[in-house]
Scaffold this active site. Structure first.
Site: not given
Ligand SMILES: [Zn+2]
Length: 505
Positions: A332, A413, A415
């Site tokens: 997203e 990051d 994720r």
């Protein structure tokens, strides 16, 4: 060097500490089961205010006695008022801080993660409704915070029973052998779309609240860029997948909420399960004490966003090794995906992924786009905007792109693609013919899970917005896939984004 005498002393001290600790746990367990028995024999909460106030103070004393932390963080007045309010909202007369295995009234439904047959595997049960609270074998919930708000504001009854009439999946999927492999799927419930129907007897006969964590539906979707694709002749309507000249698409959608099997998640990250439990407990403000006290509960539904699978063409083809599969894994980016920001390549890659997926489906194969709710590399939009500001107030060079995020967030990051391939196993995908992604992290996670990727497809030059060159060039130099030129650090320094002043606000 310690001599043998002090070693023996140390062992004795440790032994004493251990026995104090064990006695304390026994005492605490005894206390909890006693207070629960008191709950069972206690008369129902009276409707008079005086009586409530009295019971409220009882709650306070009980809560304080059960743990020292409550005493130190809650003032008696505040907690008395809270307890009275809580009773008015329909909670039990005492706050149950946590539960323990083998405690009276705690009889979790049998559950065996990775068992190939759903009856043996058992349902995921998280509800705290009165008939289910002692039967839970999991805790948490993707939307549990909103659920709590709805209960607190008395807009929802904790004992509401969902009516699942006609909510069955709109397409069939599996079961696949991967569903019964506790190593392949650790972050979602492979039976989550069928739970209310597979366990209908348990719901009916034992009055247990069991809910699905996956739903499957069918829809049409319309995107302005795809209308343009049809006009430009890149997409040709076939009346079935790309329905008409407006570029309207037929799609099967799968919504999936995360369900974590804690031993499996820990193993995926190469960490100890106890460390994972402790970290989740600590950094959710101690919201889930059962992560610590209930080692027998192996499943946690984290209060985070899930994912959606958009499947073009016949869903049965996703697992058919004889036909081709094109796949886009998309994380997203609300600003670009929905609102058209041009600072990154997110929406262009998403649209390109959809278009290529549709073409693969039109050619008799399967096209799949999977959308993960991991806004701003799972760092969130606040961090993302801080990074944007720092970039635009600096020189916004591609060479500084990752450094800016790392300076602010401490990491590039969050994720964690390690859990991402679970959905591919669940869909029965065994190979990917065209991977519509340049990310090395996504590639490595998928291949690491034993799913080969035959071709990696980068975003064509003409789809890349000018201001997003900073991002894409930085990513390519950091190892993202390209068939083109990978810039040197010096070349990267020359790639600059637009400054705020360059556009009218
Ligand atoms: Zn983006």
């Amino acid at each position: 060097m310690a001599n043998s005498g002090s070693v023996a002393d140390m062992a004795a001290v440790l032994q004493a500490l251990k026995s104090i600790q064990e006695s304390q746990i026994q005492l605490q367990e005894g206390f909890v089961s006693l207070s629960q028995r008191m709950d069972q024999v206690a008369p129902p909460v009276s409707s008079t205010d005086d009586d409530m106030a009295e019971k409220g103070s009882q709650v306070t004393k009980t809560a304080v006695a059960s743990t020292a932390t409550v005493e130190s963080t809650t003032t008696p007045t505040a907690s008395t008022e809270t307890a009275i309010q809580a009773q008015k909202s329909g909670f039990t007369s005492r706050i149950i801080l946590t539960t323990y295995p083998k405690q009276i009234g705690i009889v979790p439904l049998p559950f065996k993660w990775g068992a190939p047959e759903p009856a043996e595997r058992g349902p995921v049960v998280v509800s705290r409704s009165s008939s289910t609270i002692g039967r839970r074998n999991a805790h948490g919930g993707s939307y549990s915070i909103y659920f709590a708000l709805a209960l607190a504001s008395k807009q929802l009854d904790i004992n509401h029973k969902p009516d699942f009439t006609n909510t069955e999946p709109a397409a069939n999927i599996g079961p696949f052998p991967q569903w019964g492999d506790p190593k392949k799927i650790v972050a979602m419930d492979p039976w989550g779309h069928l739970a209310p129907w597979l366990f209908a007897d348990t719901i009916k006969n034992e009055n247990v609240d069991i809910r699905p964590t996956i739903a499957i539906t069918k829809a049409h979707m319309k995107l302005p860029e795809l209308e343009e694709s049809v006009r430009a002749g890149r997409l040709v309507p076939d009346g079935k997948i790309c329905l008409n000249s407006a570029g309207e698409l037929a799609v099967t959608k799968f919504a999936v909420e995360p369900v974590w099997y804690l031993p499996g998640v820990a193993e995926r990250f190469g960490i100890d399960e106890g460390v994972l439990r402790r970290s989740l407990f600590e950094h959710t403000g101690g919201s889930y004490p059962e992560l610590i006290t209930r080692g027998d509960i192996k499943v946690f539904l984290p209060p985070i966003g899930g994912l959606t699978v958009y499947c073009f063409g016949d869903p049965a083809k996703m697992s058919d090794e004889k036909v081709r599969l094109a796949l886009r894994i998309h994380d997203e980016c609300n600003g670009s995906d929905v609102f058209g920001s041009d600072i990154c390549t997110c929406r262009p890659y998403l649209i390109y992924g959809i278009e290529e997926a549709v073409k693969e489906a039109q050619n008799g194969g399967s096209g799949v786009v999977i959308y993960f709710r991991k806004e701003g590399r799972a760092l969130g939009e606040v961090t993302k905007y801080l990074v944007y500001n720092a970039r635009k107030r600096g020189e916004d060079r591609a060479s500084d792109y990752f450094k800016r995020t790392e300076n602010i967030a401490g990491v590039k990051d969050m994720r964690f693609q390690a859990l991402m391939p679970d959905i591919l196993h669940w869909l029965g995908i065994k190979k990917i013919d065209r991977m519509l992604s340049m990310s090395n992290m996504k590639h490595d996670a998928i291949v690491g899970q034993g799913i080969p990727i035959h071709e990696r497809v980068e975003l064509p030059e003409e789809w890349i917005p000018q201001d997003s060159r900073v991002e894409i060039d930085a990513k390519i130099t950091a190892g993202y896939f390209t068939t083109g030129h990978r810039m040197t650090e010096d070349e990267l320094k020359a790639v600059k984004g637009r400054m705020w002043e360059d556009i009218d606000h």
